[in-house]
Design an enzyme around this catalytic site. Sequence first.
Site, PDB file in Angstrom:
ATOM      1  N   GLY A  29       0.826  -1.202   0.000  1.00 33.31           N
ATOM      2  CA  GLY A  29       0.000   0.000   0.000  1.00 33.31           C
ATOM      3  C   GLY A  29       0.854   1.243   0.000  1.00 33.31           C
ATOM      4  CG  ASN A  30      -0.355   4.773  -1.463  1.00 31.22           C
ATOM      5  OD1 ASN A  30      -1.003   5.622  -0.857  1.00 31.22           O
ATOM      6  ND2 ASN A  30      -0.825   4.126  -2.529  1.00 31.22           N
ATOM      7  NE  ARG A  31       3.758   7.722   5.533  1.00 30.34           N
ATOM      8  CZ  ARG A  31       4.523   8.767   5.784  1.00 30.34           C
ATOM      9  NH1 ARG A  31       5.629   8.938   5.101  1.00 30.34           N
ATOM     10  NH2 ARG A  31       4.190   9.630   6.713  1.00 30.34           N
ATOM     11  CB  SER A  32      -2.884   8.122  -0.088  1.00 25.30           C
ATOM     12  OG  SER A  32      -4.030   8.914  -0.251  1.00 25.30           O
ATOM     13  CB  ALA A  96      -1.710   7.639  -3.575  1.00 26.11           C
TER      14      ALA A  96
END
Length: 214
Positions: A29-32, A96
Amino acid sequence: MSKQDLAGKAIVVTAGGTQEPIDPVRHIGNRSSGKMGYAIAEASRDRGARVTLITAPTALPDPPGIKIVHIITADEMRSAVLEAVSQAEALIMAAAVSDYRVEGPAEQKIKREHGRIILELVPTADILSEVPDNIRKIGFAAESENLIINAKIKLERKRLDMIVANDITDPESGFNVDTNRVILIDKTGSVDELPLMSKREVAEVILDRVAGMM
Ligand code: CTP
């Protein structure tokens, strides 16, 4: 009450960070946080637009008065966006989106006894580039270096009307905060550096521009 300059317009907004499965319990995943996209969706609704919010998982509640489509992966985001934009006048792509997915995620939970493993990643499709140019397209560029140059390259490559650039190394405009400091770059080449604002205020300025394009 907000001004009603988007009354009757259909606007698609994307938010959050897509997740790519590794196995049934794990993902990349990512930090959005989704906060910027949700603020744009809510501001669009308050200015009279019919809003579809296509969102990857976030900790935020579903805003009322908005059609919400929940997706998880970049591929699901792609299908939902391509369907929604056929009925819309503008797409604001604040999500994102994962640039890579795991090729062939494991069907069963991967066990530690496997020891060292290698995940093979393959690129996902660039959604904005696939969206037809007959609607207004707004992208985001979250960069850690060469902000304006990188954002301008994306604006051209994805054939956008405007790109919203922000420097993720700035703690006041990074992930999961309620403020943002952005630079708006449009396809005429004009560069507008906005001061630090709340994400809702940034959303209103973006929508002023979108309203002017439609
Ligand atoms: N985006 C998209 N489809 C993707 C990846 C990104 O539509 N597969 C959109 C994002 O929602 C954002 C814009 O493109 O509005 C820029 O995203 P970014 O990840 O910065 O661009 P990339 O083309 O992936 O470039 P980079 O190599 O810098 O990650």
